[in-house]
Scaffold this active site. Structure first.
Site, PDB file in Angstrom:
ATOM      1  N   GLY A  13     -45.064  43.468 -92.346  1.00 23.35           N
ATOM      2  CA  GLY A  13     -44.660  44.868 -92.258  1.00 23.35           C
ATOM      3  C   GLY A  13     -45.584  45.736 -91.434  1.00 23.35           C
ATOM      4  O   GLY A  13     -45.638  46.952 -91.634  1.00 23.35           O
ATOM      5  N   SER A  14     -46.309  45.146 -90.488  1.00 22.61           N
ATOM      6  CA  SER A  14     -47.177  46.004 -89.667  1.00 22.61           C
ATOM      7  C   SER A  14     -46.346  46.932 -88.781  1.00 22.61           C
ATOM      8  O   SER A  14     -46.761  48.056 -88.493  1.00 22.61           O
ATOM      9  CB  SER A  14     -48.147  45.170 -88.842  1.00 22.61           C
ATOM     10  OG  SER A  14     -47.490  44.476 -87.820  1.00 22.61           O
ATOM     11  N   HIS A 110     -38.264  42.493 -80.937  1.00 22.15           N
ATOM     12  CA  HIS A 110     -38.476  41.058 -80.709  1.00 22.15           C
ATOM     13  C   HIS A 110     -39.747  40.876 -79.873  1.00 22.15           C
ATOM     14  O   HIS A 110     -39.913  41.542 -78.847  1.00 22.15           O
ATOM     15  CB  HIS A 110     -37.284  40.434 -79.976  1.00 22.15           C
ATOM     16  CG  HIS A 110     -37.480  38.971 -79.747  1.00 22.15           C
ATOM     17  ND1 HIS A 110     -37.453  38.060 -80.782  1.00 22.15           N
ATOM     18  CD2 HIS A 110     -37.768  38.261 -78.630  1.00 22.15           C
ATOM     19  CE1 HIS A 110     -37.696  36.856 -80.308  1.00 22.15           C
ATOM     20  NE2 HIS A 110     -37.895  36.944 -79.002  1.00 22.15           N
ATOM     21  N   GLU A 175     -45.789  46.328 -79.731  1.00 21.60           N
ATOM     22  CA  GLU A 175     -44.649  46.483 -80.658  1.00 21.60           C
ATOM     23  C   GLU A 175     -44.821  47.768 -81.460  1.00 21.60           C
ATOM     24  O   GLU A 175     -43.856  48.504 -81.696  1.00 21.60           O
ATOM     25  CB  GLU A 175     -44.574  45.294 -81.625  1.00 21.60           C
ATOM     26  CG  GLU A 175     -44.218  43.973 -80.987  1.00 21.60           C
ATOM     27  CD  GLU A 175     -44.110  42.859 -82.022  1.00 21.60           C
ATOM     28  OE1 GLU A 175     -43.479  43.051 -83.067  1.00 21.60           O
ATOM     29  OE2 GLU A 175     -44.685  41.777 -81.785  1.00 21.60           O
TER      30      GLU A 175
HETATM   31  C1  GRF Z   1     -43.463  40.817 -85.217  1.00 21.50           C
HETATM   32  O1  GRF Z   1     -44.043  40.144 -84.140  1.00 21.50           O
HETATM   33  C2  GRF Z   1     -41.999  40.958 -84.994  1.00 21.50           C
HETATM   34  O2  GRF Z   1     -41.665  41.300 -83.706  1.00 21.50           O
HETATM   35  C3  GRF Z   1     -41.600  39.556 -85.315  1.00 21.50           C
HETATM   36  O3  GRF Z   1     -42.279  39.260 -86.494  1.00 21.50           O
HETATM   37  C4  GRF Z   1     -43.481  39.977 -86.481  1.00 21.50           C
HETATM   38  C5  GRF Z   1     -43.448  40.809 -87.715  1.00 21.50           C
HETATM   39  O4  GRF Z   1     -44.575  41.538 -87.849  1.00 21.50           O
HETATM   40  N1  GRF Z   1     -40.203  39.356 -85.321  1.00 21.50           N
HETATM   41  P1  GRF Z   1     -44.699  42.614 -88.982  1.00 21.50           P
HETATM   42  O5  GRF Z   1     -44.015  42.076 -90.237  1.00 21.50           O
HETATM   43  O6  GRF Z   1     -44.071  43.887 -88.500  1.00 21.50           O
HETATM   44  O7  GRF Z   1     -46.180  42.745 -89.198  1.00 21.50           O
END
Ligand code: GRF
Length: 224
Positions: A13-14, A110, A175
């Protein structure tokens, strides 16, 4: 009025945290009505609870079909008066049952420059391939995995032979910038989808300060 959204997660959930941080800073104009995880052990649930955000756990294993799982997700999110959905590390493919409940209002992050390296380990596959440039994409969701119209992408350098975790971290940092920005554009109703093309309505918001770590297009705005 803030856009009432749900955030769907499966793990740490970052990206959810990045959305919450931008809300706390009053940069992102959404109201997270619900964080839903398909895994009870997703750490992101704890992050949500720390801010008093309602959470739900719905294990796909309890349903005999994807459609039944999606029907129950829709019921929960509609009851929470959710209008748009942000998939932030949600590791499930959704069906038309879910898509049709929130038409044009579901986005996903993604960790690769689509259409390359779809699927669960975009960063690992990019590292293994030996790319010189990698990145991440926020896109509208359609019925195919990692396929819908592209809203924003960020590119970062990749160094062939490096530890894939270093590349993962470099991508994740971006992201955390492009997902809140795309969510804000959705909240501002500035995105129009024409087939595969997403148009961003212009605004007089100042561009964000450029860094030398990434190339982001469309450019980030304000404090994103
Ligand atoms: C991120 O790299 C997202 O793009 C991928 O899984 C990871 C999840 O990270 N699909 P988080 O749970 O938001 O920390």
């Amino acid at each position: 009025m803030s856009l009432p959204i749900a955030v769907l997660i499966s793990g740490s959930g970052s990206n959810l945290q990045a959305l919450i941080n931008k809300m706390e800073d009053e940069i992102l104009d959404v109201d997270i009505k619900m964080v839903l995880s398909n895994r009870a052990d997703a750490y992101g649930l704890k992050r949500a609870q720390a801010y008093g955000i309602p959470t739900a756990v719905l294990s796909h294993k309890d349903f005999s079909s994807r459609e039944d799982f999606d029907t129950e997700m829709v019921r929960i999110l509609k009851e929470a008066e959710v209008e748009a959905v942000v998939m932030a590390g949600f590791m499930r493919i959704i069906t038309p049952v879910f898509l049709n409940a929130f038409p044009g209002k579901i986005i996903n992050i993604h960790p690769a420059l689509l259409p390359c390296f779809t699927g669960v380990d975009g960063q690992g596959e990019a590292a293994e391939y030996g790319v010189q440039i990698a990145g991440c994409t926020v896109h509208f969701v359609d019925e195919k995995m990692d396929h819908g119209a592209v809203i924003i992408q960020a590119a970062v350098p990749a160094y062939p032979g490096e530890d894939p975790d270093d590349l993962r971290a470099r991508i994740l940092e971006q992201e955390h910038r492009i997902l809140p920005q795309a969510t804000q554009w959705l909240a501002q109703k500035r995105l129009t989808m024409n087939g595969r093309f997403v148009e961003l309505e212009e605004s007089d918001i100042e561009p964000a300060a450029l860094d030398n770590k990434s190339l982001v297009n469309p450019p980030l705005e304000g404090r994103f």
